[in-house]
Design a protein around this motif. Structure first.
Motif, PDB file in Angstrom:
ATOM      1  N   ALA A  75       0.841  -1.199   0.000  1.00 19.51           N
ATOM      2  CA  ALA A  75       0.000   0.000   0.000  1.00 19.51           C
ATOM      3  C   ALA A  75       0.873   1.245   0.000  1.00 19.51           C
ATOM      4  CB  ALA A  75      -0.930  -0.002   1.201  1.00 19.51           C
ATOM      5  N   GLY A  76       2.027   1.202   0.729  1.00 23.56           N
ATOM      6  CA  GLY A  76       2.963   2.329   0.722  1.00 23.56           C
ATOM      7  C   GLY A  76       3.480   2.578  -0.681  1.00 23.56           C
ATOM      8  N   GLY A  77       3.781   1.502  -1.389  1.00 21.02           N
ATOM      9  CA  GLY A  77       4.238   1.613  -2.775  1.00 21.02           C
ATOM     10  C   GLY A  77       3.195   2.274  -3.658  1.00 21.02           C
ATOM     11  N   LEU A  78       1.931   1.857  -3.440  1.00 20.61           N
ATOM     12  CA  LEU A  78       0.830   2.422  -4.248  1.00 20.61           C
ATOM     13  C   LEU A  78       0.797   3.931  -4.105  1.00 20.61           C
ATOM     14  CD1 LEU A  78      -2.286   0.111  -3.815  1.00 20.61           C
ATOM     15  CD2 LEU A  78      -0.670   0.216  -5.701  1.00 20.61           C
ATOM     16  N   LEU A  79       0.987   4.389  -2.834  1.00 15.78           N
ATOM     17  CA  LEU A  79       0.918   5.824  -2.581  1.00 15.78           C
ATOM     18  C   LEU A  79       2.010   6.560  -3.343  1.00 15.78           C
ATOM     19  CD1 LEU A  79       0.042   6.045   1.221  1.00 15.78           C
ATOM     20  CD2 LEU A  79      -1.407   6.579  -0.748  1.00 15.78           C
ATOM     21  N   ARG A  80       3.174   5.900  -3.513  1.00 16.77           N
ATOM     22  CA  ARG A  80       4.270   6.545  -4.246  1.00 16.77           C
ATOM     23  C   ARG A  80       4.167   6.293  -5.746  1.00 16.77           C
ATOM     24  NH1 ARG A  80       6.987   3.878  -0.168  1.00 16.77           N
ATOM     25  NH2 ARG A  80       7.743   2.356  -1.680  1.00 16.77           N
ATOM     26  N   GLY A  81       3.124   5.593  -6.167  1.00 22.57           N
ATOM     27  CA  GLY A  81       2.967   5.276  -7.588  1.00 22.57           C
ATOM     28  C   GLY A  81       3.768   4.067  -7.996  1.00 22.57           C
ATOM     29  N   ASP A  82       4.209   3.299  -7.024  1.00 18.49           N
ATOM     30  CA  ASP A  82       5.013   2.106  -7.325  1.00 18.49           C
ATOM     31  C   ASP A  82       4.116   0.880  -7.180  1.00 18.49           C
ATOM     32  OD1 ASP A  82       6.759   0.046  -7.505  1.00 18.49           O
ATOM     33  OD2 ASP A  82       7.736   0.426  -5.561  1.00 18.49           O
ATOM     34  N   PHE A  83       3.854   0.217  -8.302  1.00 14.20           N
ATOM     35  CA  PHE A  83       2.923  -0.911  -8.260  1.00 14.20           C
ATOM     36  C   PHE A  83       3.633  -2.243  -8.057  1.00 14.20           C
ATOM     37  CE2 PHE A  83       0.546   2.459 -10.082  1.00 14.20           C
ATOM     38  CZ  PHE A  83      -0.749   2.240  -9.673  1.00 14.20           C
ATOM     39  N   GLY A  84       4.947  -2.197  -7.816  1.00 16.29           N
ATOM     40  CA  GLY A  84       5.674  -3.424  -7.542  1.00 16.29           C
ATOM     41  C   GLY A  84       6.335  -3.992  -8.787  1.00 16.29           C
ATOM     42  N   VAL A  85       6.912  -5.155  -8.588  1.00 14.87           N
ATOM     43  CA  VAL A  85       7.686  -5.810  -9.654  1.00 14.87           C
ATOM     44  C   VAL A  85       7.075  -7.173  -9.888  1.00 14.87           C
ATOM     45  CG1 VAL A  85       9.949  -6.764 -10.254  1.00 14.87           C
ATOM     46  CG2 VAL A  85       9.792  -4.580  -9.063  1.00 14.87           C
ATOM     47  N   SER A  86       6.951  -7.534 -11.141  1.00 15.45           N
ATOM     48  CA  SER A  86       6.384  -8.835 -11.467  1.00 15.45           C
ATOM     49  C   SER A  86       7.245  -9.939 -10.886  1.00 15.45           C
ATOM     50  CB  SER A  86       6.287  -8.999 -12.981  1.00 15.45           C
ATOM     51  OG  SER A  86       6.129 -10.353 -13.304  1.00 15.45           O
ATOM     52  N   LEU A  87       6.636 -10.939 -10.281  1.00  9.75           N
ATOM     53  CA  LEU A  87       7.399 -12.034  -9.685  1.00  9.75           C
ATOM     54  C   LEU A  87       7.962 -12.939 -10.755  1.00  9.75           C
ATOM     55  CD1 LEU A  87       5.119 -13.032  -6.683  1.00  9.75           C
ATOM     56  CD2 LEU A  87       6.989 -11.387  -6.778  1.00  9.75           C
ATOM     57  N   VAL A  88       7.341 -12.928 -11.938  1.00 10.43           N
ATOM     58  CA  VAL A  88       7.744 -13.861 -12.979  1.00 10.43           C
ATOM     59  C   VAL A  88       8.760 -13.233 -13.916  1.00 10.43           C
ATOM     60  CG1 VAL A  88       6.925 -15.276 -14.899  1.00 10.43           C
ATOM     61  CG2 VAL A  88       5.535 -15.041 -12.831  1.00 10.43           C
ATOM     62  N   SER A  89       8.416 -12.039 -14.451  1.00  4.96           N
ATOM     63  CA  SER A  89       9.320 -11.459 -15.464  1.00  4.96           C
ATOM     64  C   SER A  89      10.301 -10.472 -14.859  1.00  4.96           C
ATOM     65  CB  SER A  89       8.480 -10.748 -16.532  1.00  4.96           C
ATOM     66  OG  SER A  89       7.879  -9.604 -15.962  1.00  4.96           O
ATOM     67  N   HIS A  90      10.130 -10.131 -13.591  1.00  5.98           N
ATOM     68  CA  HIS A  90      10.984  -9.182 -12.875  1.00  5.98           C
ATOM     69  C   HIS A  90      10.968  -7.806 -13.502  1.00  5.98           C
ATOM     70  CE1 HIS A  90      12.231 -12.498 -10.466  1.00  5.98           C
ATOM     71  NE2 HIS A  90      12.569 -13.170 -11.574  1.00  5.98           N
ATOM     72  N   GLN A  91       9.999  -7.524 -14.371  1.00  5.20           N
ATOM     73  CA  GLN A  91       9.838  -6.165 -14.883  1.00  5.20           C
ATOM     74  C   GLN A  91       8.940  -5.400 -13.918  1.00  5.20           C
ATOM     75  OE1 GLN A  91       8.330  -7.392 -18.815  1.00  5.20           O
ATOM     76  NE2 GLN A  91       9.595  -5.716 -19.579  1.00  5.20           N
ATOM     77  N   SER A  92       8.969  -4.063 -14.021  1.00  6.83           N
ATOM     78  CA  SER A  92       8.054  -3.324 -13.163  1.00  6.83           C
ATOM     79  C   SER A  92       6.633  -3.508 -13.696  1.00  6.83           C
ATOM     80  CB  SER A  92       8.440  -1.841 -13.130  1.00  6.83           C
ATOM     81  OG  SER A  92       7.583  -1.105 -13.953  1.00  6.83           O
ATOM     82  N   VAL A  93       5.699  -3.702 -12.768  1.00  8.57           N
ATOM     83  CA  VAL A  93       4.311  -3.957 -13.142  1.00  8.57           C
ATOM     84  C   VAL A  93       3.783  -2.810 -13.997  1.00  8.57           C
ATOM     85  CG1 VAL A  93       1.964  -4.096 -12.204  1.00  8.57           C
ATOM     86  CG2 VAL A  93       3.818  -5.423 -11.168  1.00  8.57           C
ATOM     87  N   MET A  94       4.192  -1.596 -13.596  1.00 10.17           N
ATOM     88  CA  MET A  94       3.734  -0.398 -14.297  1.00 10.17           C
ATOM     89  C   MET A  94       4.013  -0.499 -15.792  1.00 10.17           C
ATOM     90  SD  MET A  94       2.150   2.165 -13.346  1.00 10.17           S
ATOM     91  CE  MET A  94       1.627   3.662 -14.115  1.00 10.17           C
ATOM     92  N   SER A  95       5.259  -0.883 -16.126  1.00 13.51           N
ATOM     93  CA  SER A  95       5.618  -0.904 -17.541  1.00 13.51           C
ATOM     94  C   SER A  95       4.871  -2.009 -18.281  1.00 13.51           C
ATOM     95  CB  SER A  95       7.124  -1.078 -17.698  1.00 13.51           C
ATOM     96  OG  SER A  95       7.481  -2.379 -17.254  1.00 13.51           O
ATOM     97  N   MET A  96       4.605  -3.119 -17.588  1.00 17.40           N
ATOM     98  CA  MET A  96       3.874  -4.215 -18.227  1.00 17.40           C
ATOM     99  C   MET A  96       2.423  -3.827 -18.505  1.00 17.40           C
ATOM    100  SD  MET A  96       5.186  -7.468 -16.090  1.00 17.40           S
ATOM    101  CE  MET A  96       4.415  -8.713 -17.112  1.00 17.40           C
ATOM    102  N   VAL A  97       1.851  -3.109 -17.530  1.00 24.07           N
ATOM    103  CA  VAL A  97       0.433  -2.766 -17.627  1.00 24.07           C
ATOM    104  C   VAL A  97       0.206  -1.654 -18.634  1.00 24.07           C
ATOM    105  CG1 VAL A  97      -1.395  -1.622 -16.320  1.00 24.07           C
ATOM    106  CG2 VAL A  97      -0.205  -3.598 -15.351  1.00 24.07           C
TER     107      VAL A  97
END
Lengths: 320, 600
Positions: A75-97
């Motif tokens: 939730a802290g990440g969400l507030l900073r606009g950080d949606f996390g990192v994909s567990l599978v591709s290790h890319q940032s979720v943001m860029s994938m989405v």
């Protein structure tokens, strides 16, 4: 209090309510996805993995931490606009989405452009010509279309137009759109499938709203004043149906969000819904969470928008 | 039937053998109106008289070439101002409606578009028919508003329908009809939904408009007293057939047909309540009651006080009538008595015992002994339950004998045949439904029956029969009645005591007989003077006497008499303190700052 201030207050209250809902959604999405069965470490390493290597992977993915801690950092990440990192591709979720979201919005946008005017026109016309053959035909057709699930419509469309008639490609590949022809080829089946249900549902609700207004005594009065039918619809009826029609539209369009999951999978359309389906299959939780969040936020946005339009359309009259 | 003689000019409206039919859903076509013929000469006002279902509105609408959904003009000739209405196509009809013939609907509150300012709607016919440019149309509308004695004629057009009162809307609608200077104007029960005091203001405005604009009119109504004031000639309709046609004077004074005679008899005020019981202790004693809505304020009063400090006794075996205009709090008062709307302050004693405010806290006996009969039987009776089941439910609920014989006895009480026991409410007529509604209350063997405008939605003849029934039951069963109404004739006819309510205050409380003896509260007098009389020319006399009145937009003073803004005899004192109650020689209790000699 002035009218504008009152309206501002009402809108602020509505937005506040939406924010509360959004917080609830964030919490619900996280805890529901963490309660999903299956383990990403297990599925990444496959059947042959030893329990040690699974445990090591779980540790490096921080899956061994308590749920509350994981929620706090997510939730802290969400507030900073950080949606996390994909567990599978290790890319940032943001860029994938990002790219997928644009594709999905494109599909939804085209569907809306095509479905909304058609539904409003069908609903209004069958309300004006109610209880005629036209009205009954529209009613029967929309009922049929609403009752058939999208996956059946989509599959039948592929069977008829792609497999039997060879008119359209079975898959919607949007990477090689160069001309209007290829655009139509890629989009016609997904859009038509999605549009079917929405048009049916929206047309029926529009009809109900319009019938209600058209049978009011002030419409009769306008007829007796010698006002033309076009002027009756545009001048008299329209201002009274904006609020309910926007609600109808918001409800129907939010249904798009559900339909898009099926349509994107059937046509292999590279949108956010197919990304979500894939990420569920691979237990890529951060991706699932982000996609779910986007769907919920879109729903919330549509309904909030409809309510605000309703507030605007009635503000003049509630100044007393 | 009157025929035009060859020398007189041809009639402006000529209806020959008109037949209208309607169908419900996909059912068979049934006649609504059959073989109706009448003529209206130029400048004449013809009344179409009839009860609900007589087809009078359908005929009026047919004159404009319009039939409601499911209905159609099946046969006959309709000539209006040189137009053959039945041969016109859609676009000809459009330029005919609103320009040659204008329509004033019954319920102005519903006939105006809630989303458009009034001025837009008023000038619309002039713009749609290209009669006047916008600027001149607005000026013309303002002139009409002035003629209609509307408050602030220059700015009232900017308001939305919900910002005007019913009487104002009705006059604005008349202005909307007259803006194109039509040759024919149809009035479809334009004052039925209004209070008497408002009705007379609207009637006066119509009367002035008729004199100044000189149109030919058709006036649809069920009220003979209004016919006497507004119409030159009248056609009496029953079930879609013409019963009688003639001049107003002749129809009202020498009705030829039995139906017309019945109608005239039912409209004549007459006393039904012949034996007043000897004075006894009050059965229900209301003391300083305050009822309102909204959360209580700091001083303990509700945010919106509807009934303010009302004290009334209902004696055993008598009928107490409560009269007042809509919004005066009479329904709220009756709901408080019934325990549906808890009061904020004051008390009630029933049969010597304090009565709790909430129905949940009342004893089964208290509940049984006080029964409410609501205005609209359609909304109260369960459409899925037979008459028998409805009554049996009440009997078993109060542990009474619920045998078939007991149900027959209850039906006998309200003079309904036992054959109706198996019917469902939608299969009954309006009068029968109201009798079942009454039977439902009587089945509980009450001591006090609370009647909330039970005759308001009924036709004159049916309402008269219900009032007769009330009085018979009062005699036979020794019942006490609380009779809430806005109809002064009905009130006089059945009540022993009368309370006049204005803005939540009881301004006058007297015996029914004392209503005929001055002095009275100014509002009581206004009520009396507003009820149209059956004699033609009465309205012109009233206009001559008073001039055209403007309905006040002023607010009542915060402290002081709530009637002050409308009171013709108000003095400075009225704005300062609430009036105290004093007793007149007639026995009437009057709440007014003025004294008997000033009010006589």
């Amino acid at each position: 209090m002035t009218m504008t201030a009152k309206l501002g207050m009402a809108i602020a209250r509505r937005l506040g309510a939406s924010c509360v809902s959004l917080i609830f959604v964030v919490v619900a999405v996280f805890f529901i996805t963490s309660a999903l069965p299956g383990d990403v470490a297990q599925s990444l390493l496959g059947q042959a993995a030893t329990s040690d290597s699974v445990a090591a992977l779980r540790h490096s993915l921080r899956l061994d931490q308590p749920v509350i801690l994981r929620f706090a950092s997510w939730a802290g990440g969400l507030l900073r606009g950080d949606f996390g990192v994909s567990l599978v591709s290790h890319q940032s979720v943001m860029s994938m989405v990002h790219e997928r979201l644009i594709h999905s919005l494109l599909l939804a946008g085209i569907t809306t452009l095509f479905a909304v005017p058609m539904a409003l026109a069908l609903g209004t016309l069958s309300a004006i010509f109610r209880n005629t053959i036209f009205d009954r035909a529209v009613s029967l057709l929309t009922l049929c279309v609403v009752s058939v699930p999208e996956f059946l419509v989509a599959t039948l469309a592929v069977l008829v137009f792609a497999v039997q008639l060879h008119l359209l490609p079975a898959l919607a590949s949007i990477s090689d759109i160069h001309s209007i022809g290829s655009f139509l080829a890629a989009f016609s089946m997904p859009v038509a499938t999605l549009g079917c249900v929405i048009v049916g549902q929206m047309a029926r609700m529009t009809r109900a709203v319009m019938v209600n207004v058209l049978s009011s005594s002030w419409v009769e009065m306008a007829v007796l004043k010698g006002v033309s039918p076009t002027a009756i619809i545009l001048r008299h009826v329209l201002p009274n149906v904006i609020a309910p029609l926007f609600n109808v539209m918001a409800l129907s369009l939010s249904y798009l969000l559900g339909g898009v999951v099926i349509v994107e999978s059937v046509f292999h359309y590279p949108g956010i819904a197919s990304l979500m389906v894939d990420s569920v299959a691979s237990r890529d939780i951060p991706l699932v969470q982000t996609c779910a969040l986007i769907f919920c936020a879109a729903y919330l946005l549509l309904t909030t928008l409809a309510d605000i339009v309703a507030l605007f359309s009635t503000q003049e009259r509630t100044r007393a | 039937m009157t025929r035009q003689n060859p020398t007189s000019p041809p009639p402006l409206i000529s209806v020959q053998n008109l037949c209208l039919t309607g169908r419900r859903g996909t059912g068979p076509e049934t006649p609504i109106v059959s073989n109706v013929s009448f003529d209206v000469a130029e400048g004449e006002m013809l009344a179409l008289i009839g009860e609900s279902g007589s087809g009078k509105t359908s005929i009026a609408l047919a004159l404009t070439g319009y039939a409601r959904a499911g209905c159609r003009i099946a046969q006959g000739e309709l000539r209006v101002a040189g137009h053959d209405v039945r041969t016109m196509n859609a676009s000809e009809l459009r330029s005919f409606r609103g320009k040659t013939i204008a329509y004033i609907a019954q319920n102005a509150g519903a006939a105006f578009n809630p989303a458009l300012p009034l001025m837009e709607q008023v000038i619309e016919p002039a713009l749609a028919h290209h009669i006047l440019p916008r600027k001149e149309a607005v000026e013309h509308a303002i002139a009409l508003f002035e003629m209609m004695a509307l408050p602030t004629p220059h700015t009232i057009g900017a308001r939305y329908p919900h910002e005007c009162s019913g009487g104002q809307l009705q006059r604005i609608m008349a202005a909307m009809a007259l803006i194109t200077e039509p040759e024919v104007v149809i009035f479809d029960e334009p004052t039925t939904a209004l209070d008497v005091t408002t009705q007379i203001e609207v009637l006066e405005a119509f009367r002035v408009a008729m004199r100044q604009c000189g149109f030919t009119g058709v006036y649809v109504t069920h009220d003979l007293a209004i016919v006497a004031q507004m119409a030159d000639r009248a056609v009496v309709l029953k079930n879609g057939n013409v019963q009688e046609e003639g001049t107003t004077r002749q129809i009202l004074s020498k009705p030829a047909q039995p139906y017309t005679q019945q109608l005239v008899a039912a409209s004549q005020p007459h006393l039904r309540n012949h034996d007043s019981p000897p004075l006894s202790a009050p059965l229900l004693d209301i003391k300083n009651l305050v009822v309102g809505y909204g959360p209580p304020m700091a001083n303990g009063r509700p945010t919106h006080t509807i009934v303010d400090n009302v004290s009334l006794p209902v004696c055993a075996g008598e009928t107490l009538g409560i009269i007042g205009e809509s919004g005066c709090g009479k329904s709220t008062l009756i709901r408080a008595m019934a325990g549906i709307q808890p009061w904020a302050d004051g008390s009630m004693m029933f049969d010597g015992q304090p009565l709790p405010a909430r129905i949940e806290e009342r004893t089964p006996q208290q509940r049984q002994h006080m029964q409410l009969v609501a205005q609209n039987a359609d909304l109260v009776l369960n459409p899925a339950m037979t008459v028998e089941a409805t009554l049996r439910r009440v009997l078993t609920f109060y542990n009474e004998d619920a045998s078939d014989a007991a149900i027959k006895r209850v039906l006998d009480m309200v003079r309904l045949p036992q054959a109706l026991a198996g019917r469902y409410p939608p299969q009954l007529s309006g009068g029968q439904k109201q009798r079942v509604n009454l039977a439902r209350a009587l089945a509980a063997r009450p001591r006090l029956v609370l009647c909330d405008e039970i005759t308001a939605a009924l036709d004159t003849v049916v309402a008269a029969a219900i009032l007769d029934l009330m009085m018979e039951l009062k005699r036979e069963l020794g019942l006490s009645w609380l009779f809430v109404t806005h109809d002064l004739h009905a009130l006089r006819s059945v009540c022993d005591h009368v309370a006049v309510l204005y803005a939540g205050h009881c301004v006058e409380f007297s015996t029914a007989a004392a209503l005929n003896v001055p002095p009275h509260h100014p509002y009581t007098r206004k009520l009396e003077n507003s009820v149209p009389e059956m004699q033609p020319g009465w309205l012109d006399g009233v206009i001559q006497h008073n001039g055209l009145r403007q309905s006040g937009a002023e607010r009542a003073p915060a402290t002081g008499c709530s009637y002050m803004p409308r009171c013709p005899v108000a003095v400075a004192e009225c704005a300062q303190a609430p009036p105290h109650t004093w007793q007149a020689p007639s026995g009437a209790h009057i709440a007014c700052h003025l004294h008997a000699q000033d009010l006589s």
